[in-house]
Design a protein around this motif. Sequence first.
Motif, PDB file in Angstrom:
ATOM      1  N   HIS A  12      -4.788  42.374  34.515  1.00 41.81           N
ATOM      2  CA  HIS A  12      -4.721  40.985  34.942  1.00 41.81           C
ATOM      3  C   HIS A  12      -3.264  40.548  35.036  1.00 41.81           C
ATOM      4  O   HIS A  12      -2.550  40.503  34.029  1.00 41.81           O
ATOM      5  N   GLN A  13      -2.849  40.227  36.234  1.00 38.73           N
ATOM      6  CA  GLN A  13      -1.456  39.884  36.496  1.00 38.73           C
ATOM      7  C   GLN A  13      -1.011  38.644  35.731  1.00 38.73           C
ATOM      8  O   GLN A  13       0.170  38.484  35.425  1.00 38.73           O
ATOM      9  N   ILE A  14      -1.948  37.794  35.375  1.00 39.52           N
ATOM     10  CA  ILE A  14      -1.627  36.563  34.658  1.00 39.52           C
ATOM     11  C   ILE A  14      -0.919  36.844  33.335  1.00 39.52           C
ATOM     12  O   ILE A  14      -0.139  36.030  32.838  1.00 39.52           O
ATOM     13  N   PHE A  15      -1.151  38.023  32.758  1.00 38.02           N
ATOM     14  CA  PHE A  15      -0.553  38.356  31.466  1.00 38.02           C
ATOM     15  C   PHE A  15       0.828  38.989  31.606  1.00 38.02           C
ATOM     16  O   PHE A  15       1.744  38.625  30.866  1.00 38.02           O
ATOM     17  N   TYR A  16       0.973  39.948  32.517  1.00 38.31           N
ATOM     18  CA  TYR A  16       2.291  40.585  32.575  1.00 38.31           C
ATOM     19  C   TYR A  16       3.291  39.805  33.389  1.00 38.31           C
ATOM     20  O   TYR A  16       4.367  40.322  33.729  1.00 38.31           O
ATOM     21  N   GLU A  17       2.967  38.552  33.690  1.00 36.44           N
ATOM     22  CA  GLU A  17       3.966  37.616  34.210  1.00 36.44           C
ATOM     23  C   GLU A  17       4.275  36.537  33.175  1.00 36.44           C
ATOM     24  O   GLU A  17       4.948  35.553  33.483  1.00 36.44           O
ATOM     25  N   ASP A  18       3.764  36.708  31.953  1.00 36.35           N
ATOM     26  CA  ASP A  18       3.971  35.738  30.877  1.00 36.35           C
ATOM     27  C   ASP A  18       4.750  36.420  29.745  1.00 36.35           C
ATOM     28  O   ASP A  18       4.268  37.394  29.154  1.00 36.35           O
ATOM     29  N   MET A  66       8.767  36.784  18.998  1.00 36.01           N
ATOM     30  CA  MET A  66       7.549  36.051  19.353  1.00 36.01           C
ATOM     31  C   MET A  66       7.528  34.670  18.705  1.00 36.01           C
ATOM     32  O   MET A  66       7.049  33.696  19.303  1.00 36.01           O
ATOM     33  N   ALA A  67       8.041  34.563  17.484  1.00 38.83           N
ATOM     34  CA  ALA A  67       8.098  33.263  16.811  1.00 38.83           C
ATOM     35  C   ALA A  67       9.055  32.318  17.534  1.00 38.83           C
ATOM     36  O   ALA A  67       8.768  31.119  17.689  1.00 38.83           O
ATOM     37  N   ILE A  68      10.183  32.839  17.987  1.00 38.78           N
ATOM     38  CA  ILE A  68      11.146  32.012  18.725  1.00 38.78           C
ATOM     39  C   ILE A  68      10.541  31.526  20.040  1.00 38.78           C
ATOM     40  O   ILE A  68      10.734  30.371  20.449  1.00 38.78           O
ATOM     41  N   GLU A  69       9.791  32.411  20.712  1.00 43.47           N
ATOM     42  CA  GLU A  69       9.136  32.014  21.966  1.00 43.47           C
ATOM     43  C   GLU A  69       8.163  30.861  21.737  1.00 43.47           C
ATOM     44  O   GLU A  69       8.105  29.908  22.508  1.00 43.47           O
ATOM     45  N   ARG A  70       7.389  30.923  20.643  1.00 44.42           N
ATOM     46  CA  ARG A  70       6.447  29.842  20.325  1.00 44.42           C
ATOM     47  C   ARG A  70       7.205  28.556  19.975  1.00 44.42           C
ATOM     48  O   ARG A  70       6.767  27.461  20.324  1.00 44.42           O
ATOM     49  N   TYR A  71       8.320  28.701  19.296  1.00 45.75           N
ATOM     50  CA  TYR A  71       9.139  27.535  18.941  1.00 45.75           C
ATOM     51  C   TYR A  71       9.652  26.827  20.196  1.00 45.75           C
ATOM     52  O   TYR A  71       9.580  25.598  20.309  1.00 45.75           O
ATOM     53  N   HIS A  88      10.821  25.567  28.658  1.00 47.56           N
ATOM     54  CA  HIS A  88      10.236  26.861  28.282  1.00 47.56           C
ATOM     55  C   HIS A  88      10.242  27.846  29.442  1.00 47.56           C
ATOM     56  O   HIS A  88      10.632  29.010  29.277  1.00 47.56           O
ATOM     57  N   ALA A  89       9.802  27.392  30.622  1.00 40.97           N
ATOM     58  CA  ALA A  89       9.746  28.288  31.781  1.00 40.97           C
ATOM     59  C   ALA A  89      11.136  28.757  32.196  1.00 40.97           C
ATOM     60  O   ALA A  89      11.300  29.873  32.714  1.00 40.97           O
ATOM     61  N   GLU A  90      12.141  27.903  31.968  1.00 37.48           N
ATOM     62  CA  GLU A  90      13.517  28.261  32.324  1.00 37.48           C
ATOM     63  C   GLU A  90      14.113  29.258  31.330  1.00 37.48           C
ATOM     64  O   GLU A  90      14.804  30.201  31.725  1.00 37.48           O
ATOM     65  N   ILE A  91      13.844  29.039  30.050  1.00 37.28           N
ATOM     66  CA  ILE A  91      14.438  29.893  29.009  1.00 37.28           C
ATOM     67  C   ILE A  91      13.673  31.203  28.855  1.00 37.28           C
ATOM     68  O   ILE A  91      14.279  32.278  28.806  1.00 37.28           O
ATOM     69  N   THR A 147      11.793  33.739  30.407  1.00 32.80           N
ATOM     70  CA  THR A 147      11.405  34.378  31.668  1.00 32.80           C
ATOM     71  C   THR A 147      10.984  35.818  31.408  1.00 32.80           C
ATOM     72  O   THR A 147      11.262  36.383  30.341  1.00 32.80           O
ATOM     73  N   VAL A 148      10.334  36.410  32.395  1.00 29.89           N
ATOM     74  CA  VAL A 148       9.901  37.804  32.274  1.00 29.89           C
ATOM     75  C   VAL A 148      11.108  38.721  32.125  1.00 29.89           C
ATOM     76  O   VAL A 148      11.112  39.652  31.311  1.00 29.89           O
ATOM     77  N   ARG A 149      12.143  38.462  32.894  1.00 28.87           N
ATOM     78  CA  ARG A 149      13.353  39.286  32.828  1.00 28.87           C
ATOM     79  C   ARG A 149      13.967  39.246  31.438  1.00 28.87           C
ATOM     80  O   ARG A 149      14.356  40.282  30.878  1.00 28.87           O
ATOM     81  N   ARG A 150      14.028  38.060  30.846  1.00 26.83           N
ATOM     82  CA  ARG A 150      14.600  37.936  29.506  1.00 26.83           C
ATOM     83  C   ARG A 150      13.694  38.566  28.454  1.00 26.83           C
ATOM     84  O   ARG A 150      14.175  39.053  27.427  1.00 26.83           O
ATOM     85  N   ALA A 151      12.393  38.566  28.702  1.00 27.15           N
ATOM     86  CA  ALA A 151      11.471  39.222  27.772  1.00 27.15           C
ATOM     87  C   ALA A 151      11.748  40.720  27.715  1.00 27.15           C
ATOM     88  O   ALA A 151      11.798  41.319  26.627  1.00 27.15           O
TER      89      ALA A 151
END
Length: 316
Positions: free
Chosen positions: A46-52, A111-116, A125-128, A130-134
Motif C-alpha cells: 500500500h503506497q499510502i504507507f511508504y510515502e509516510d 519515532m518519538a521526535i516524529e510524533r512530537y 509536520h509535512a515540511e519537516i 519528509t520521506v527523504r529525511r526519513a
Amino acid sequence: MNSTVGQQLLVRDTFTTAFMKNFIVVLVWFLLSYINGSVVATFFRHQIFYEDPRYILFIHMVINDAVQLTVTIALFVVSYVLYTISVGVCCFFILVAVFTTRSTPVNLAGMAIERYIAICYPLRHAEICTVRRAYMLIGVIWFISVVPDITDLFVTLATEPLSFFQTAVFCLRPNVFKDPVLLYKRQAFDGIYFSLVFLTLLCTYLRIVFAARALSTERTSAKRATNTILLHGVQLLMCLLSYVSPSVEGILHIIFPGRILEIRFANYLIVYILPRFLSPIIYGVRDKKFRKYLKRYFVCSHPKIDTRVECKDEEE
C-alpha cells in the motif's frame, strides 16, 4: 560475563532438554517471522504507507528486529548443536546482532521526535518530516549504530594473530573481543546512547502532554501519541536488559549454582524474544490505519473466501 560463567555455558543439556529448548525458540521465530512478514507485506502493498515517514521508520524497526531475532536464534541453536564455531564466523554473527540491537533504541528516539513534531507543530509536520529525511535519518541511525562497535573488530585484528580467527570458540562476545579496553568502551557508549534516548523519550512525552492540555482539539491525537511514546519507553527498558543480562547471569549463577543453562535460556526468552513482540503491536495492531490494511491483507489472502472484488473496491 566473566570467564567462569563462559566456561559453564559449555556444559551440555541432555538431548531431550536441548531439543525442547531449540524447538521452543524456533517455533517462536516462525511465529514472529509470520507476524513481521505480514506487517512488512502490508506496508509494501500500500503506497499510502511508504510515502509516510512515520511508517517508514516503523517498518525499518520491524525489519531490523526480524534480522536481530534471526541472528540471535541462529547463535542460540548453534550453541546447542555445534557448541563451538570458528572465530571468523562468530565475529560476523555477533557484529550483526550488536548493530541491530543498538539501532533499535536510536530508531525509537527518531519515532518519538516524529510524533512530537506531528502534535506540537502540526502545520510544519509535512515540511519537516519528509520521506527523504526519513531515509536520511535511517542512514544516520545505522552510522551511529555501526561505528562504535566496528572498532572492536579492528582492535582484535590488530592485537590477535590471524590464526586466532580460525580457532573454534563458544560464540560469546567476550570470547572473541577479548581486550579489556573494549569492555569499558562498550559500557561507556551504552550509557551515552541509552541516556540520550531516554531523555529524548521523556522530553517528547512531557511536551506532548503539555500540548494536549493547551490544545483541546488535539487531545485525542496527543493521547495516542503519549501512549505510543510510553510503549517506546517500555521497549527501551527491555533493550536495556540486553546490556545488563551478562552481569545478571553471573549473579544468578552464584545464587543458583549448576543452573546456568536454565538461567541462560530464561534470559534469552525475556531479553531477546519478548521485546520483539512489541514492534508489530505498537503500530501494526494499535494504529487504526495500519490495522485496517493489515486485517484486509489477511482477509483478502484467505484461500476459502472470495473477497477480491470487495477488497479491490475498498482499496480504491
